[in-house]
Design an enzyme around this catalytic site. Sequence first.
Site, PDB file in Angstrom:
ATOM      1  N   HIS A   1     -16.843  -2.756   3.983  1.00 38.15           N
ATOM      2  CA  HIS A   1     -16.352  -2.212   2.840  1.00 38.15           C
ATOM      3  C   HIS A   1     -15.175  -2.907   2.056  1.00 38.15           C
ATOM      4  O   HIS A   1     -15.156  -3.071   0.920  1.00 38.15           O
ATOM      5  CB  HIS A   1     -15.971  -0.669   2.955  1.00 38.15           C
TER       6      HIS A   1
ATOM      7  N   TYR B   1     -10.886   8.723  -9.182  1.00 37.69           N
ATOM      8  CA  TYR B   1     -12.135   9.613  -8.624  1.00 37.69           C
ATOM      9  C   TYR B   1     -11.546  10.065  -7.169  1.00 37.69           C
ATOM     10  O   TYR B   1     -10.832   9.107  -6.501  1.00 37.69           O
ATOM     11  CB  TYR B   1     -13.545   8.893  -8.711  1.00 37.69           C
ATOM     12  N   PRO B   2     -11.623  11.298  -6.824  1.00 39.68           N
ATOM     13  CA  PRO B   2     -11.734  11.327  -5.418  1.00 39.68           C
ATOM     14  C   PRO B   2     -12.920  11.257  -4.509  1.00 39.68           C
ATOM     15  O   PRO B   2     -14.005  11.260  -5.001  1.00 39.68           O
ATOM     16  CB  PRO B   2     -11.470  13.289  -5.522  1.00 39.68           C
ATOM     17  N   MET B   3     -12.684  11.411  -3.181  1.00 42.65           N
ATOM     18  CA  MET B   3     -13.735  11.016  -2.252  1.00 42.65           C
ATOM     19  C   MET B   3     -13.453  11.643  -0.987  1.00 42.65           C
ATOM     20  O   MET B   3     -12.379  11.895  -0.620  1.00 42.65           O
ATOM     21  CB  MET B   3     -14.435   9.650  -2.140  1.00 42.65           C
TER      22      MET B   3
ATOM     23  N   ARG C   1       0.810  -1.241   0.121  1.00 42.02           N
ATOM     24  CA  ARG C   1       0.145   0.008   0.016  1.00 42.02           C
ATOM     25  C   ARG C   1       0.834   1.313   0.051  1.00 42.02           C
ATOM     26  O   ARG C   1       0.659   2.123  -0.492  1.00 42.02           O
ATOM     27  CB  ARG C   1      -1.037   0.003   1.155  1.00 42.02           C
TER      28      ARG C   1
END
Length: 230
Positions: free
Chosen positions: A152, A125-127, A109
């Site tokens: 999730h 995409y950003p969030m 990671r």
Amino acid sequence: MSDAPAPLTPSIGLNVAHLFWAPSALADVDAVVEVVDKARADGDQVVCAAMLGHKSDFCTMVLSDDQWRLRRFQTAVADAGLDLVDSYLSLTEMSEYAQGLPEEMKQARLHPQLPPEGKSAFCFYPMSKRRNVGQNWFTLPYDERKALMMEHGASGRKFAGRVLQVVTGSTGLDDYEWGVTLFCVHPDDVKEVVYTMRYDEASATYAEFGPFYIGMVAEARDALASLGLG
């Protein structure tokens, strides 16, 4: 000529810049390829993608331990005749909910090796997490947040082999709190994984999404050739 500034490096992980470009009349493919090759020779990772739609024509996702090298990369690509039309800045990170992972998974990671083989469908995409009354992620107890994120993550793991998700942190660095980059085998894998994970409470109740960028991973010369440049 003054000496180059000292490297500006994160204490953990890598700087990440998603740079979205459109060609100008002065675009020089050979010069862009040379910039990408030089960045890689300097130890940085550069993922190139031909983009679809009106938002951007070409994307460079650059991972580097030095923000100054990102700055020089951005300047050099602009000098090669591409116009920067959008960008997103972030850092690779280790989630607070995943501290117990084996060291090998932590390093994957913090120092991902990109792009993954066989996954050329590209999405970014950003969030952020919501702070609405009754939907404030940051007022939930840690154990509740962790449980929601475990749910999730379990949804995402159903797509192992089809989707590689790279989540980078951008709190204080850009307009949202995370950037999500997906590398998928098929274009519909993008749609399915995003749709599936939106039903998880961590997303359905607490997530806010920014714009989506879709394209195809390719070497710089091939990506630029798809724009009619050569």
